[in-house]
Design a protein around this motif. Structure first.
Motif, PDB file in Angstrom:
ATOM      1  N   UNK A  32      40.907  33.787  45.145  1.00  0.00           N
ATOM      2  CA  UNK A  32      41.013  33.872  43.601  1.00  0.00           C
ATOM      3  C   UNK A  32      40.765  35.310  43.254  1.00  0.00           C
ATOM      4  N   UNK A  33      41.703  35.548  42.395  1.00  0.00           N
ATOM      5  CA  UNK A  33      41.576  36.957  41.701  1.00  0.00           C
ATOM      6  C   UNK A  33      42.024  36.834  40.572  1.00  0.00           C
ATOM      7  N   UNK A  34      41.318  37.249  39.295  1.00  0.00           N
ATOM      8  CA  UNK A  34      41.488  37.078  37.946  1.00  0.00           C
ATOM      9  C   UNK A  34      40.804  37.946  37.166  1.00  0.00           C
ATOM     10  N   UNK A  35      40.823  38.176  35.696  1.00  0.00           N
ATOM     11  CA  UNK A  35      40.150  38.841  34.924  1.00  0.00           C
ATOM     12  C   UNK A  35      38.795  38.061  34.735  1.00  0.00           C
ATOM     13  N   UNK A  36      37.764  39.018  34.443  1.00  0.00           N
ATOM     14  CA  UNK A  36      36.277  38.213  34.159  1.00  0.00           C
ATOM     15  C   UNK A  36      36.601  37.370  33.031  1.00  0.00           C
ATOM     16  N   UNK A  37      35.996  36.277  33.209  1.00  0.00           N
ATOM     17  CA  UNK A  37      35.856  35.011  32.071  1.00  0.00           C
ATOM     18  C   UNK A  37      36.978  34.198  31.819  1.00  0.00           C
ATOM     19  N   UNK A  38      37.793  34.423  33.158  1.00  0.00           N
ATOM     20  CA  UNK A  38      39.169  33.605  33.014  1.00  0.00           C
ATOM     21  C   UNK A  38      38.663  32.064  33.742  1.00  0.00           C
ATOM     22  N   UNK A  39      37.671  31.969  34.268  1.00  0.00           N
ATOM     23  CA  UNK A  39      37.487  30.443  34.904  1.00  0.00           C
ATOM     24  C   UNK A  39      37.547  30.391  36.427  1.00  0.00           C
ATOM     25  N   UNK A  40      37.564  31.529  36.961  1.00  0.00           N
ATOM     26  CA  UNK A  40      37.621  31.432  38.523  1.00  0.00           C
ATOM     27  C   UNK A  40      36.533  30.415  39.031  1.00  0.00           C
ATOM     28  N   UNK A  41      35.163  30.958  38.652  1.00  0.00           N
ATOM     29  CA  UNK A  41      33.970  30.393  39.281  1.00  0.00           C
ATOM     30  C   UNK A  41      34.013  28.835  38.692  1.00  0.00           C
ATOM     31  N   UNK A  42      34.383  28.275  37.555  1.00  0.00           N
ATOM     32  CA  UNK A  42      34.436  26.989  37.274  1.00  0.00           C
ATOM     33  C   UNK A  42      35.579  26.208  38.280  1.00  0.00           C
ATOM     34  N   UNK A  43      36.788  26.975  38.441  1.00  0.00           N
ATOM     35  CA  UNK A  43      37.917  26.504  39.180  1.00  0.00           C
ATOM     36  C   UNK A  43      37.523  26.219  40.496  1.00  0.00           C
ATOM     37  N   UNK A  44      36.635  27.268  41.302  1.00  0.00           N
ATOM     38  CA  UNK A  44      36.266  26.969  42.624  1.00  0.00           C
ATOM     39  C   UNK A  44      35.204  26.129  42.592  1.00  0.00           C
ATOM     40  N   UNK A  45      34.229  25.698  41.715  1.00  0.00           N
ATOM     41  CA  UNK A  45      33.143  25.011  41.948  1.00  0.00           C
ATOM     42  C   UNK A  45      33.885  23.588  41.817  1.00  0.00           C
TER      43      UNK A  45
END
Length: 70
Positions: A32-45
């Motif tokens: 997962x690679x994207x801009x800060x604040x784009x929701x990567x952590x929420x998507x991963x969780x």
């Protein structure tokens, strides 16, 4: 490798070997690679939670690059 007859570089061979090892072990790898604040952590969780509920074994390896964009 734009030319299909060109020999792969050592780096490309390493990547091919790595991918083959994961495939042989039936391991799905996602980056997962994207801009800060784009929701990567929420998507991963959410994804990990849903996969666990479905009975899959899951793991996450996290590497955070601190930049001026953070």
């Amino acid at each position: 490798m734009s030319d299909p007859w060109q020999m792969p570089t050592p780096e490309q061979l390493e990547e091919i070997y790595r991918i083959a090892r994961f495939a042989a072990a039936r391991v799905l790898v996602v980056n997962l690679l994207s801009s800060p604040g784009s929701g990567k952590t929420a998507l991963l969780e959410r994804t990990l939670r849903e996969l666990r509920v479905a009975g899959h074994r899951v793991a996450a390896v996290v590497g955070d690059l601190a930049t001026d964009n953070d």
